[in-house]
Design an enzyme around this catalytic site. Structure first.
Site, mmCIF file in Angstrom:
data_model
loop_
_atom_site.group_PDB
_atom_site.id
_atom_site.type_symbol
_atom_site.label_atom_id
_atom_site.label_comp_id
_atom_site.label_asym_id
_atom_site.label_seq_id
_atom_site.Cartn_x
_atom_site.Cartn_y
_atom_site.Cartn_z
ATOM 1 N N TYR A 316 0.874 -1.166 0.000
ATOM 2 C CA TYR A 316 0.000 0.000 0.000
ATOM 3 C C TYR A 316 0.914 1.220 0.000
ATOM 4 O O TYR A 316 1.763 1.362 0.885
ATOM 5 C CB TYR A 316 -0.877 0.032 1.251
ATOM 6 C CG TYR A 316 -2.051 -0.909 1.253
ATOM 7 C CD1 TYR A 316 -3.046 -0.814 0.289
ATOM 8 C CD2 TYR A 316 -2.180 -1.875 2.252
ATOM 9 C CE1 TYR A 316 -4.139 -1.666 0.306
ATOM 10 C CE2 TYR A 316 -3.278 -2.727 2.284
ATOM 11 C CZ TYR A 316 -4.257 -2.623 1.309
ATOM 12 O OH TYR A 316 -5.333 -3.469 1.333
ATOM 13 N N ASP A 344 -6.526 -0.804 -6.052
ATOM 14 C CA ASP A 344 -7.996 -0.747 -5.995
ATOM 15 C C ASP A 344 -8.498 -0.299 -4.632
ATOM 16 O O ASP A 344 -9.630 -0.591 -4.252
ATOM 17 C CB ASP A 344 -8.588 -2.121 -6.335
ATOM 18 C CG ASP A 344 -8.210 -3.197 -5.325
ATOM 19 O OD1 ASP A 344 -7.301 -2.958 -4.512
ATOM 20 O OD2 ASP A 344 -8.821 -4.281 -5.347
ATOM 21 N N HIS A 436 -10.479 -7.086 -4.503
ATOM 22 C CA HIS A 436 -10.219 -6.977 -3.065
ATOM 23 C C HIS A 436 -11.105 -7.943 -2.276
ATOM 24 O O HIS A 436 -11.530 -7.645 -1.156
ATOM 25 C CB HIS A 436 -10.435 -5.534 -2.587
ATOM 26 C CG HIS A 436 -9.383 -5.036 -1.651
ATOM 27 N ND1 HIS A 436 -8.257 -4.377 -2.077
ATOM 28 C CD2 HIS A 436 -9.271 -5.118 -0.299
ATOM 29 C CE1 HIS A 436 -7.512 -4.048 -1.044
ATOM 30 N NE2 HIS A 436 -8.097 -4.503 0.050
#
Length: 560
Positions: A316, A344, A436
């Site tokens: 991330y 995403d 996800h």
């Protein structure tokens, strides 16, 4: 470990003086002349004279003390476990290899390094619990007295400090009603882990792991997408061999599956991602580590079972780019093999089941630094730990990444063929199709839909990049269907988190279930190797009308 063990096993091969004589000289001995002589030998040995060493060696080889000669277990009771002689569990955990194998059973620490070689059930059962508390595994399948009658006295190292033992995350500790635990032997398919984990996990942990976004439509659709595809098997083929080996970004793996980067694994087990690493290493598959992992990255890597074990990293990108750059340096230094940037999650998904659960949970990310706490929108773990993610991430940042690492780069969260084509054009090494796990944008397409689009519109992309996917995979048949459409590997997140509630054994059990199912599917399809799979073995008609026939670009998008 087996149900039985030979009584009073003696070590028949010559040994050097064990290092434990130096480490724990205060070890208690039983009464009797043999014990007095042993105490004398130990005291002389500590003086360090060559003569004492020689004498101690002779004693160890000729008259090993056996527990059948002692009045009772030479280890003191746990009630007597006080003082500086206690061994911290962190020390036990260091002795976690076949060459240096300590195990805790009922609060007592034993060195089983030498005994593993003569264990009637095979060494692998002991090596599997090296450096761990094996009480819960050992006691149900061994009769009382097994340890007392089965080991030489010198195998006892001392008492573990009970304060340092990992605390199991469970409902009782959280004030919740407990349900009958489903035994691991009862679990014969990955879907069985769902109910099993629900019974073990706290309500907060279960809500976080199981929840999807808003109406959970995508969460359900992920599963149905696999079931909508049928096989077209070939027959009368010699399928004695069913080889599941493959490579992912140049790294060898025994199966075309990997552990997806699901964070906060300590909600399932106090050792979290470290146990996932051990299970992956045992079974020779790849673990992709989350930036939101609940254990520090070095600890996870150091939990590997062999030096060549491969790890990928999910990244991330932090709003503070300096932090991400520091993490990338750490990834480079620790020897991970690839970086997959999540694309995403510009905003946390609205996971209502997670957000309704306001119970506090004592877990924080060991990598990103995100902490779990309630906010004014609910007690959602996902929302709480995702606030650091940079919403400004864009296509130009691929060049930024290239400046900081030479590792292969993948994009995780690609959901359309248009973005897959652009990623390939910009030179990424891998495209990871994912929504996800249905936890971000409800109504986004299952990864299998996007994979079908790639096959229909730009099949050449499958040769230019390696394609991975996750979301809804629960069966070996699911994995094989994805591989038939050109995927290189399939990830699973929730199933491995659920299996982690049973510790390392649960993770290994889940992987071996998948191994058996994948091999069975290959044989029933008439296939010997993964490179023989292809679209000719599938009937995708039920989904063909649900995917686009050509790329579609918006007014502000620039076609390639």
């Amino acid at each position: 470990m087996m149900n039985t063990m030979r009584p009073a096993l003696r070590l028949a091969t010559p040994r050097t003086i064990p290092r434990r004589a130096l480490q724990l000289p205060k070890r208690p001995f039983s009464s009797g002349s043999a014990s007095r002589e042993a105490r004398s030998r130990a005291r002389v040995f500590q003086i360090g004279s060559a003569a004492a060493v020689s004498l101690a060696i002779g004693y160890a080889l000729t008259t090993p003390i056996r527990l059948e000669e002692a009045a009772d277990d030479p280890a003191p009771s746990k009630d007597a476990a006080v003082g500086r002689a206690l061994i911290p569990f962190s020390e036990v955990n260091k002795h976690n290899t076949p060459e240096d194998c300590w195990v805790v059973i009922d609060g007592k620490v034993y060195d089983l390094t030498e005994f593993a070689g003569i264990h009637p059930g095979g060494a692998q059962h002991i090596h599997r619990v090296a450096g761990r508390d094996a009480s819960a595994i050992f006691n149900p399948i061994h009769p009382p007295g097994t340890i007392e009658n089965g080991l030489d006295e010198e195998a006892f190292m001392g008492l573990v400090d009970p304060v340092t033992l990992p605390q199991v995350v469970n409902k009782a500790a959280n004030g919740e009603k407990e349900e009958r635990k489903i035994e691991l032997a009862e679990i014969i398919g990955l879907p069985d882990f769902d109910e099993a984990a629900r019974r073990i996990l706290t309500g907060k942990a279960w809500a976080y792991m199981s929840s999807g976004a808003t109406d959970q439509y995508t969460l359900d659709l992920n599963r149905r997408a696999f079931n909508s595809i049928l096989f077209r098997p070939r027959i009368m083929i010699d399928v004695d061999i069913a080889d599941t080996r493959t490579t992912m970004l140049g790294q060898e793996t025994s199966l075309p599956i990997f552990i997806s980067p699901a964070g906060m694994a300590k909600l399932a087990h106090p050792e979290g991602e470290c146990l996932l690493a051990k299970g992956a290493g045992q079974c020779d598959i790849i673990q992709m580590i989350s930036t939101n992992a609940s254990a520090p990255l070095p600890d996870i890597i150091n939990s590997r079972t062999h030096p060549d074990q491969s790890f990928f990293m999910q990244l991330y990108v932090d709003r503070n780019r300096d932090k991400s750059e520091a993490l990338i340096r750490k990834i480079n230094d620790l020897g991970l093999k690839a970086i997959f940037v999540t694309v995403d999650a510009a905003a946390p998904g609205k996971r209502e089941a997670d957000e309704r659960s306001r119970a506090e949970v004592e877990v924080a990310s060991g990598i990103s630094g995100g902490k779990i706490s309630s906010d004014n929108k609910g007690g959602g773990i996902g929302r709480s730990v995702g606030g650091f993610i940079d919403p400004k991430l864009n296509w130009s940042d691929i060049a930024w990444l290239r400046k900081h690492t030479k590792l292969p780069i993948g994009l995780k969260g690609v959901q359309t063929v248009e973005d897959a084509m652009k990623a390939a054009e910009l030179g990424v090494d891998a495209i990871y199709l994912s929504n996800h796990g249905g936890r971000a944008l409800d109504g986004s397409p299952p990864a299998m839909y996007t994979l079908l689009e790639i096959n229909k519109m730009c099949p050449q992309l499958l040769k230019k990049c390696e394609v991975y996917l996750d979301g809804g995979c629960r069966r070996g048949t699911d994995v094989v269907k994805a591989l038939c459409l050109g995927a290189k590997g399939v990830g699973m997140g929730r199933p491995f988190l659920y299996s982690l509630t049973y510790g390392e054994e649960g993770v290994v059990h889940a992987i071996e279930i998948m191994r058996d199912e994948i091999q069975t599917t290959l044989r029933l399809l008439g296939v010997n190797r993964l490179d023989q799979l292809g679209p000719h073995l599938l009937n995708t008609r039920a989904l063909d009308n649900l995917v686009f026939d050509q790329p579609v670009f918006g007014p502000n998008e620039k076609p390639l």
